[in-house]
Design a protein around this motif. Sequence first.
Motif, PDB file in Angstrom:
ATOM      1  N   ARG A  44       0.833  -1.202   0.000  1.00  0.00           N
ATOM      2  CA  ARG A  44       0.000   0.000   0.000  1.00  0.00           C
ATOM      3  C   ARG A  44       0.870   1.256   0.000  1.00  0.00           C
ATOM      4  NH1 ARG A  44      -5.444   1.321   1.014  1.00  0.00           N
ATOM      5  NH2 ARG A  44      -5.593   3.542   1.430  1.00  0.00           N
ATOM      6  N   LEU A  45       2.003   1.202   0.693  1.00  0.00           N
ATOM      7  CA  LEU A  45       2.900   2.353   0.746  1.00  0.00           C
ATOM      8  C   LEU A  45       3.350   2.759  -0.658  1.00  0.00           C
ATOM      9  CD1 LEU A  45       4.552   4.437   2.304  1.00  0.00           C
ATOM     10  CD2 LEU A  45       6.340   2.708   2.545  1.00  0.00           C
ATOM     11  N   GLU A  46       3.721   1.783  -1.487  1.00  0.00           N
ATOM     12  CA  GLU A  46       4.121   2.091  -2.867  1.00  0.00           C
ATOM     13  C   GLU A  46       2.970   2.747  -3.625  1.00  0.00           C
ATOM     14  OE1 GLU A  46       7.248  -1.438  -4.004  1.00  0.00           O
ATOM     15  OE2 GLU A  46       5.121  -1.943  -3.936  1.00  0.00           O
ATOM     16  N   GLU A  48       0.472   4.450  -2.337  1.00  0.00           N
ATOM     17  CA  GLU A  48       0.246   5.798  -1.798  1.00  0.00           C
ATOM     18  C   GLU A  48       1.280   6.782  -2.328  1.00  0.00           C
ATOM     19  OE1 GLU A  48      -2.236   7.023  -0.209  1.00  0.00           O
ATOM     20  OE2 GLU A  48      -3.283   5.251   0.512  1.00  0.00           O
ATOM     21  N   GLU A  49       2.514   6.327  -2.505  1.00  0.00           N
ATOM     22  CA  GLU A  49       3.546   7.193  -3.092  1.00  0.00           C
ATOM     23  C   GLU A  49       3.196   7.538  -4.537  1.00  0.00           C
ATOM     24  OE1 GLU A  49       7.072   4.879  -2.442  1.00  0.00           O
ATOM     25  OE2 GLU A  49       7.290   5.580  -0.374  1.00  0.00           O
ATOM     26  N   CYS A  50       2.697   6.562  -5.276  1.00  0.00           N
ATOM     27  CA  CYS A  50       2.270   6.810  -6.659  1.00  0.00           C
ATOM     28  C   CYS A  50       1.078   7.762  -6.673  1.00  0.00           C
ATOM     29  CB  CYS A  50       1.931   5.491  -7.342  1.00  0.00           C
ATOM     30  SG  CYS A  50       1.464   5.670  -9.070  1.00  0.00           S
ATOM     31  N   ARG A  51       0.144   7.580  -5.751  1.00  0.00           N
ATOM     32  CA  ARG A  51      -1.025   8.467  -5.646  1.00  0.00           C
ATOM     33  C   ARG A  51      -0.571   9.911  -5.425  1.00  0.00           C
ATOM     34  NH1 ARG A  51      -4.080  10.638  -1.380  1.00  0.00           N
ATOM     35  NH2 ARG A  51      -6.227  11.056  -2.008  1.00  0.00           N
ATOM     36  N   ALA A  52       0.402  10.086  -4.531  1.00  0.00           N
ATOM     37  CA  ALA A  52       0.918  11.435  -4.260  1.00  0.00           C
ATOM     38  C   ALA A  52       1.538  12.044  -5.516  1.00  0.00           C
ATOM     39  CB  ALA A  52       1.935  11.384  -3.124  1.00  0.00           C
ATOM     40  N   ALA A  53       2.242  11.231  -6.288  1.00  0.00           N
ATOM     41  CA  ALA A  53       2.838  11.725  -7.533  1.00  0.00           C
ATOM     42  C   ALA A  53       1.753  12.140  -8.525  1.00  0.00           C
ATOM     43  CB  ALA A  53       3.750  10.662  -8.138  1.00  0.00           C
TER      44      ALA A  53
END
Length: 72
Positions: A44-46, A48-53
């Motif tokens: 999920r962390l990966e 969420e990082e993509c979502r932020a990008a």
Amino acid sequence: MPYQVDVAVMIGSGVPKTLREAGKKACWVVLVNGEQRGTAFSTRLEAEECRAAWLAQLGSQHRAYAGNARHA
């Protein structure tokens, strides 16, 4: 134009074959306006990082569009 960017979990047969073969039973994907964008993530962390990008990219596009509209 407002954008909805979400992280969704996929389980079971929705998990891509490569991740299932690696023993993963769940994965996470990024949805932009309800459509999957990019790959499936094993954490999920990966995702969420993509979502932020995505949010940063869409926000900069929105600001550029709004700036051009004001000058038109």
